[in-house]
Design an enzyme around this catalytic site. Structure first.
Site, mmCIF file in Angstrom:
data_model
loop_
_atom_site.group_PDB
_atom_site.id
_atom_site.type_symbol
_atom_site.label_atom_id
_atom_site.label_comp_id
_atom_site.label_asym_id
_atom_site.label_seq_id
_atom_site.Cartn_x
_atom_site.Cartn_y
_atom_site.Cartn_z
ATOM 1 C CE LYS A 116 -3.718 -0.300 2.687
ATOM 2 N NZ LYS A 116 -4.601 -0.324 3.728
ATOM 3 C CE LYS A 158 -3.972 3.380 5.878
ATOM 4 N NZ LYS A 158 -4.744 3.962 4.868
ATOM 5 N N GLY A 165 -8.861 -3.827 8.039
ATOM 6 C CA GLY A 165 -8.514 -2.967 9.086
ATOM 7 C C GLY A 165 -7.583 -3.351 10.219
ATOM 8 C CE LYS A 201 -2.796 16.641 8.974
ATOM 9 N NZ LYS A 201 -2.367 16.670 10.295
ATOM 10 C CB ILE A 203 -8.594 12.459 6.306
ATOM 11 C CG1 ILE A 203 -7.382 12.175 5.157
ATOM 12 C CG2 ILE A 203 -9.725 13.451 5.562
ATOM 13 C CD1 ILE A 203 -6.526 13.414 4.948
ATOM 14 C CD GLU A 288 -7.112 -1.004 0.836
ATOM 15 O OE1 GLU A 288 -6.475 -1.879 0.650
ATOM 16 O OE2 GLU A 288 -8.016 -1.277 1.553
ATOM 17 C CG ASN A 290 -9.809 -3.398 -1.431
ATOM 18 O OD1 ASN A 290 -8.506 -3.496 -0.918
ATOM 19 N ND2 ASN A 290 -10.785 -2.766 -0.824
ATOM 20 N NE ARG A 292 -10.151 -7.813 -1.312
ATOM 21 C CZ ARG A 292 -10.969 -7.076 -0.678
ATOM 22 N NH1 ARG A 292 -12.139 -7.184 -0.782
ATOM 23 N NH2 ARG A 292 -10.626 -6.142 0.294
ATOM 24 C CB VAL A 295 -17.448 -7.815 1.613
ATOM 25 C CG1 VAL A 295 -18.854 -8.075 2.222
ATOM 26 C CG2 VAL A 295 -16.553 -8.545 1.973
HETATM 27 P P1 ADP Z 1 -14.237 -5.271 1.585
HETATM 28 O O1 ADP Z 1 -14.286 -3.893 1.405
HETATM 29 O O2 ADP Z 1 -14.473 -6.052 0.574
HETATM 30 O O3 ADP Z 1 -15.175 -5.397 2.859
HETATM 31 P P2 ADP Z 1 -12.130 -5.787 3.632
HETATM 32 O O4 ADP Z 1 -10.790 -5.194 3.766
HETATM 33 O O5 ADP Z 1 -13.069 -5.680 4.825
HETATM 34 O O6 ADP Z 1 -12.850 -5.652 2.153
HETATM 35 O O7 ADP Z 1 -11.832 -7.473 3.479
HETATM 36 C C1 ADP Z 1 -12.885 -8.396 3.049
HETATM 37 C C2 ADP Z 1 -12.596 -9.728 3.470
HETATM 38 O O8 ADP Z 1 -11.265 -10.162 3.160
HETATM 39 C C3 ADP Z 1 -12.664 -9.750 4.889
HETATM 40 O O9 ADP Z 1 -13.152 -11.280 5.305
HETATM 41 C C4 ADP Z 1 -11.194 -9.655 5.535
HETATM 42 O O10 ADP Z 1 -10.957 -10.357 6.751
HETATM 43 C C5 ADP Z 1 -10.474 -10.095 4.411
HETATM 44 N N1 ADP Z 1 -9.170 -9.679 4.062
HETATM 45 C C6 ADP Z 1 -8.821 -8.607 3.737
HETATM 46 N N2 ADP Z 1 -7.441 -8.207 3.525
HETATM 47 C C7 ADP Z 1 -6.865 -9.236 3.965
HETATM 48 C C8 ADP Z 1 -5.541 -9.667 3.990
HETATM 49 N N3 ADP Z 1 -4.595 -8.948 3.618
HETATM 50 N N4 ADP Z 1 -5.420 -11.062 4.438
HETATM 51 C C9 ADP Z 1 -6.237 -11.717 4.937
HETATM 52 N N5 ADP Z 1 -7.499 -11.313 5.096
HETATM 53 C C10 ADP Z 1 -8.027 -10.339 4.330
HETATM 54 P P1 ADP Z 2 -7.814 -1.898 4.677
HETATM 55 O O1 ADP Z 2 -6.647 -2.395 3.776
HETATM 56 O O2 ADP Z 2 -7.473 -2.527 5.893
HETATM 57 O O3 ADP Z 2 -9.117 -1.915 4.209
HETATM 58 P P2 ADP Z 2 -7.618 0.896 4.336
HETATM 59 O O4 ADP Z 2 -6.326 1.653 4.063
HETATM 60 O O5 ADP Z 2 -8.914 0.999 3.364
HETATM 61 O O6 ADP Z 2 -7.349 -0.347 4.914
HETATM 62 O O7 ADP Z 2 -8.396 1.609 5.646
HETATM 63 C C1 ADP Z 2 -9.283 1.388 6.367
HETATM 64 C C2 ADP Z 2 -10.154 2.310 6.761
HETATM 65 O O8 ADP Z 2 -9.422 3.049 7.714
HETATM 66 C C3 ADP Z 2 -11.072 3.201 5.990
HETATM 67 O O9 ADP Z 2 -11.950 2.859 5.425
HETATM 68 C C4 ADP Z 2 -11.021 4.512 6.853
HETATM 69 O O10 ADP Z 2 -12.257 4.558 7.507
HETATM 70 C C5 ADP Z 2 -9.714 4.479 7.496
HETATM 71 N N1 ADP Z 2 -8.538 5.073 6.998
HETATM 72 C C6 ADP Z 2 -7.612 4.695 6.286
HETATM 73 N N2 ADP Z 2 -6.881 5.694 5.889
HETATM 74 C C7 ADP Z 2 -7.100 6.742 6.747
HETATM 75 C C8 ADP Z 2 -6.850 8.153 6.579
HETATM 76 N N3 ADP Z 2 -5.489 8.591 5.997
HETATM 77 N N4 ADP Z 2 -7.683 9.046 7.332
HETATM 78 C C9 ADP Z 2 -8.656 8.707 7.972
HETATM 79 N N5 ADP Z 2 -8.922 7.456 7.810
HETATM 80 C C10 ADP Z 2 -8.343 6.463 7.143
HETATM 81 MG MG MG Z 3 -9.874 -0.696 2.601
#
Ligand code: ADP
Ligand code: ADP
Ligand code: MG
Length: 469
Positions: A116, A158, A165, A201, A203, A288, A290, A292, A295
């Protein structure tokens, strides 16, 4: 054309993929663990093979076992779903190297975006704004302190390999940096086997807004509109809706264009999601991509009429996009609620066990994506998300009312669920107004849990409560 596809996943998403394959006349091969012998995905597939023990690492993450089944059964492609191996570049490479087709982008693209902190750099180059932060991964805590000092607190640490999350820490003051730096590193190492961290940072109180994109092998790219996924707990989505209720036409247009710039910058193929945070001042920042199926993809299907899994398969077969951006029409409004096997009133403790009763809602414009049935066992080995309730309405208010009545109809006995929390959420003032952000659910949690308790005791029905006053 593919004749047979292996579905390398389980639960609702495996069932979801198999359904579309059946509609397309494509045979499916399911793989399952010993805990999933009686699972619906194994029953619905044309063929099904046990590949190992209940722990994901012994079955659904066992690349060799899955490859062996795919080759021996004569599959032409593998659909990875979400989670499990879906964002594993080695798996994508391995599948493609033996002459099968991985349904998704190339291993190189997954690798480039799965890192990321690297994705941030790629997006800056593509003129897509990212939150201020580190250039690449942090070398050590001294650098973390320096970057945070420069961009100003609060910041997020991160995990570069992060997802779901996890591996994230909010740092509000320099005094906390070193401790949280090591905490995040440890969590990232445990969850992803990779402890690299970067800084962004924070947000404050943003909306999470994402765009569903489709890119064919010729590089044509369109988006299927936005989704507002700001109803979150611990940075995980709980309720999603489309379209975002507060975006202006102008904002929607410029975010959609940024999403297309983002995806075109990375040699993409297939379905993907470009995620942004929208700040209170109206600026938006890439967080980011994704690589794929997501959900929450069904809400986009509800308002566009497009079967995203079907498009994934068509693109993987070399088919071109049939629609241009101008052909994509958003019709009405859709919501998704994620029902989890958990007990909100007991700090959201996971609640595995046997489902005694399951009555699912139905009727007009209601869709249920699930793999549960009466008598099935929810195992602690897998994700706690067990049912997705998706509804459509001509107007947003219709969709909210339809979701409330759908949750009133839903009965799951034998385990604890968050149905009450979801139901009460739909009466929250900020939810009703659409003004909620990623902090709203947590900041209203005490009140929501208070009413959630009433919901459980009274077995629901018609109470007009508003939280968030
Ligand atoms: P979405 O936006 O599709 O909900 P999530 O980040 O919540 O994306 O991930 C969807 C599913 O994939 C969840 O069940 C989460 O636990 C799993 N998941 C996401 N990223 C990873 C990862 N890097 N390794 C393992 N499981 C992941
Ligand atoms: P994941 O790979 O676990 O889905 P993300 O980078 O998509 O991680 O971030 C997950 C959540 O964390 C976002 O949906 C948002 O709520 C929060 N988040 C991520 N980055 C930021 C940021 N720079 N400022 C505020 N909230 C953030
Ligand atoms: Mg995300």
């Amino acid at each position: 054309m593919f004749h047979k596809i292996l579905v390398a996943n389980r639960g609702e998403i495996a069932v979801r993929i198999i359904r579309t394959c059946r509609e397309m006349g494509i045979d499916t091969v399911a793989v399952f663990s010993t805990a999933d012998r009686d699972s619906l995905h194994a029953q619905f597939a044309t063929e099904a093979y046990c590949i190992g023990g209940p722990a994901s690492k012994d079955s659904y993450l066992n690349m060799q076992a899955i490859m062996t089944v795919a080759l021996e059964t004569g599959c032409e492609a593998i659909h990875p779903g979400y989670g499990m191996l879906a964002e594993n570049p080695y798996f994508a490479d391995m599948v493609n190297q033996v002459g099968l087709k991985f349904i998704g982008p190339s291993g190189d693209t997954i690798r480039a975006l799965g890192d990321k902190s690297n994705a941030r750099l790629l997006m800056s180059e593509a003129n897509v704004s990212v939150p201020p932060g580190s250039n690449g991964v942090l070398q050590d805590e001294t650098q973390a302190l320096a970057v945070a000092e420069q961009i100003g607190y609060p910041v997020l640490l991160k995990a570069s390999a992060g997802g779901g999350g996890r591996g994230m820490r909010l740092v509000e003051r320099s005094e906390d940096m070193v401790r949280l730096y090591y905490e995040a590193m440890l969590e990232a190492e445990t969850a992803f086997g990779d402890n690299s961290l970067y800084i962004e940072k924070l947000i404050e109180n943003p909306k999470h807004i994402e765009f569903q994109v489709l890119v064919d092998q010729a590089g044509n790219a369109i988006h299927l509109g936005d989704r507002d996924c700001s109803w979150q707990r611990r940075r995980q989505k709980v309720i999603e809706e489309t379209p975002c209720p507060i975006l202006s036409d102008e904002q929607r247009k410029s975010m959609g264009e940024a999403a297309i710039r983002a995806i075109k910058a990375v040699n993409y193929e297939g379905a993907g999601t470009v995620e942004f945070v929208l700040a209170e001042d109206g600026n938006f920042y890439f967080i980011e991509i994704n690589t794929r199926i997501q959900v929450e993809h069904p809400i986009t299907e509800m308002v566009t009429g497009i079967d995203i899994v079907r498009e994934q398969i068509r693109i993987a077969q070399g088919g071109n996009l049939l629609l241009t951006q101008a052909d994509v029409k958003i019709n009405g409004h859709a919501f998704e609620c994620r029902i989890n096997a958990e007990k909100p009133s007991d700090n959201f403790r996971a609640s595995p066990g046997v489902i005694d009763d399951f009555i699912m809602p139905g009727g007009r414009s209601v869709r249920i994506d699930s793999a549960i049935y009466p008598g099935c066992k929810i195992s602690h080995h897998y994700d706690s998300m067990i049912v997705k309730v998706i509804v459509h309405g001509n107007r947003r208010s219709d969709a909210i009312r339809r979701m409330r009545r759908s949750l009133e109809e839903t009965i799951i006995n034998g385990i604890d669920t968050n149905i009450g929390l979801l139901y009460v959420s739909l009466f929250d003032q900020d939810m009703i107004r659409g003004s909620y952000n990623t902090s709203t659910l947590e900041s209203h949690m005490d009140e929501i849990l208070k009413y959630e308790k009433i919901f459980r005791i009274s077995e629901n029905q018609d109470f007009e409560i508003i939280t968030g006053n």
